[in-house]
Design an enzyme around this catalytic site. Structure first.
Site, PDB file in Angstrom:
ATOM      1  N   CYS A  11      -6.199   5.139   7.909  1.00 52.80           N
ATOM      2  CA  CYS A  11      -4.960   4.533   7.122  1.00 52.80           C
ATOM      3  C   CYS A  11      -3.763   5.334   8.238  1.00 52.80           C
ATOM      4  O   CYS A  11      -3.578   6.827   9.059  1.00 52.80           O
ATOM      5  CB  CYS A  11      -4.786   5.057   5.923  1.00 52.80           C
ATOM      6  SG  CYS A  11      -3.174   5.482   5.596  1.00 52.80           S
ATOM      7  N   GLU A  14       1.886   2.134  -3.819  1.00 57.03           N
ATOM      8  CA  GLU A  14       1.328   1.989  -4.739  1.00 57.03           C
ATOM      9  C   GLU A  14       0.762   3.182  -4.951  1.00 57.03           C
ATOM     10  O   GLU A  14       0.190   3.303  -5.679  1.00 57.03           O
ATOM     11  CB  GLU A  14       0.485   0.297  -5.000  1.00 57.03           C
ATOM     12  CG  GLU A  14       1.358  -0.872  -5.642  1.00 57.03           C
ATOM     13  CD  GLU A  14       0.715  -0.342  -7.215  1.00 57.03           C
ATOM     14  OE1 GLU A  14       0.218   0.466  -7.667  1.00 57.03           O
ATOM     15  OE2 GLU A  14       1.668  -1.717  -7.868  1.00 57.03           O
ATOM     16  N   GLU A  35       4.477  13.301   1.059  1.00 55.38           N
ATOM     17  CA  GLU A  35       4.562  13.193  -0.318  1.00 55.38           C
ATOM     18  C   GLU A  35       3.947  13.431  -1.153  1.00 55.38           C
ATOM     19  O   GLU A  35       4.647  14.223  -2.743  1.00 55.38           O
ATOM     20  CB  GLU A  35       4.497  11.279  -0.231  1.00 55.38           C
ATOM     21  CG  GLU A  35       5.486  11.144   0.555  1.00 55.38           C
ATOM     22  CD  GLU A  35       5.204   8.834   0.014  1.00 55.38           C
ATOM     23  OE1 GLU A  35       5.970   7.857   0.267  1.00 55.38           O
ATOM     24  OE2 GLU A  35       3.875   8.534  -0.388  1.00 55.38           O
ATOM     25  N   ALA A  37       0.916  -0.978  -0.124  1.00 52.60           N
ATOM     26  CA  ALA A  37       0.173  -0.210   0.157  1.00 52.60           C
ATOM     27  C   ALA A  37       1.299   1.548   0.129  1.00 52.60           C
ATOM     28  O   ALA A  37       0.413   2.251  -0.352  1.00 52.60           O
ATOM     29  CB  ALA A  37      -1.197  -0.032   1.341  1.00 52.60           C
ATOM     30  N   SER A  56       0.442   5.949  -2.909  1.00 52.66           N
ATOM     31  CA  SER A  56       0.538   7.234  -3.436  1.00 52.66           C
ATOM     32  C   SER A  56       1.335   7.207  -4.546  1.00 52.66           C
ATOM     33  O   SER A  56       1.167   8.985  -5.173  1.00 52.66           O
ATOM     34  CB  SER A  56       2.032   7.511  -2.512  1.00 52.66           C
ATOM     35  OG  SER A  56       1.359   7.087  -1.234  1.00 52.66           O
TER      36      SER A  56
END
Length: 399
Positions: A349, A241, A358, A238, A243
């Protein structure tokens, strides 16, 4: 309440819907929110579950303890995709077990700690953005920046060798497959990825490094080797992929309406709220998060029975006009705080702030270096990855 798809198996539509995998949600989503907020759908794995689409109902499914994540890995439980979720992990446990696991790992992704990574992430995003120019115009922004940025970040944080990226990239892509015919390849990839992480965890226990896996492995009262392997696997899959798809999707959405990009260039202070708005507006999934009811629950004007699967369509909730004014527009200065892109409740999350950093630094690097960035192909010609966590397959840009 009318639920037009609940009367017989032949009447149940498949999800993703036929008009999925594009910028704008198809008209069926608005129809379901308005006319059938609780309805039956068939998942790519072939299971029939309830689908909820309104904001308040989605929040209920994600927060009410009568809807279980542990139930999604019970024998015979409905599934969304080809791969089966790992039992006993953060995403597949309920309190109190989930509370125990989250307490053991939450410090690694605490706000203050993540902020210590920001200068390095900013530098890395800038280097990758500069590399885009080196490739010449036009260039594929996904390949040049959106994918390598989160891969390098998650590799450094977890202590995963970056030179192994081609190996685990193939495995993680298969983990999101929605094609039943790929089942053998998917299961083989998940087994290979599990073996890879188990070997890495064993190596960290024997020879710790300066990374999260080593830190967690060194705690005698912490995660077991199996729990740590599952934790690392979930983060590796996770952590890059999602981000990568978000960076690509955010830039594509902004360049689809160049006035949005131009405003962000002119007002860089908007990057923070722009990220929150793009998290709300950009769809990562054409399905939703699955729960299993442990009791009969009144929901959306109907009743979900104990044992039923319920899919909470976060993307539909984030476009619900009951919760958001002008929901289909990108409003860069919209007041943030209500979107459900990172979930809500116990399963919010774990890496949400890392993802925000990011995304913020990627947009800052690009808007400051490429004020005239534009799509190199018409927006309608962009291809979408037809997988569980979706996004634009490639993003050709020019400047």
């Amino acid at each position: 309440m009318s639920c037009p798809y609940e009367h017989g198996a032949d009447d149940v539509p498949d999800i993703p819907f036929p008009d999925a995998f594009r910028f704008d949600p198809g008209p069926r989503w608005a129809h379901l929110r308005d006319e059938a907020p609780l309805t039956r759908v068939r998942t790519p794995a072939g299971d029939v579950v309830w689908l909820v689409t309104r904001y308040d109902d989605v929040r209920t499914v994600l927060t009410d303890p009568r809807f279980s994540r542990a139930g999604t890995v019970a024998p015979g439980a409905p599934r969304v995709a080809v791969s089966s979720p790992l039992p006993g992990t953060l995403p597949t446990t309920d309190p109190p077990e989930h509370t125990r696991l989250r307490r053991l790992v939450s410090a690694a992704f605490a706000y203050r700690r993540v902020e210590t990574y920001r200068p390095w992430i900013r530098e890395l995003a800038g280097q990758l953005a500069d590399g885009l120019a080196a490739d010449g115009s036009p260039a594929d922004l996904r390949a040049a920046l959106a994918l390598p940025l989160p891969i390098r970040v998650i590799c450094r944080l977890l202590g995963v060798p970056y030179e192994d990226r081609d190996r685990f990239r193939e495995w993680t892509e298969l983990a999101y497959s929605m094609v039943p015919a790929e089942a053998d390849r998917v299961h083989a990839a998940m087994a290979a990825l599990t073996d890879y992480l188990a070997g890495l965890v064993a190596a960290k226990r024997a020879d710790p490094g300066d990374d999260i896996l080593s830190e967690l492995a060194a705690d005698p009262a912490g995660l077991s080797p199996g729990e740590l392997t599952a934790f690392g696997l979930n983060l590796l899959v996770a952590g890059h992929e999602t981000s990568a798809n978000q960076i690509t999707g955010f830039v594509a959405a902004l360049l689809r309406d160049p006035a949005l990009w131009d405003r962000l260039v002119a007002e860089p202070a908007l990057v923070g709220t722009a990220v929150e708005e793009l998290l709300r507006h950009t769809r990562l999934s054409e399905t939703g998060q699955l729960r299993v009811a442990v009791k009969d629950v009144p929901l959306a004007g109907g009743t979900v029975r104990a044992g039923d699967g319920v899919m909470a369509a976060i993307a539909a909730a984030n476009r619900d006009p009951r919760a958001f004014d002008r929901p289909d527009e990108i409003v860069l200065d919209r007041e943030p705080g209500r979107h459900l892109a990172f979930g809500v409740g116990p399963h919010f999350c774990l890496g949400a702030h890392l993802a925000r950093v990011e995304l913020q630094e990627a947009l800052t690097a690009l808007t400051s270096r490429y004020p005239g960035l534009r799509l190199a192909v018409p927006a309608d010609d962009l291809r979408w990855r037809r997988v569980l966590v979706s996004g634009v397959d490639a993003l050709p840009v020019r400047w």
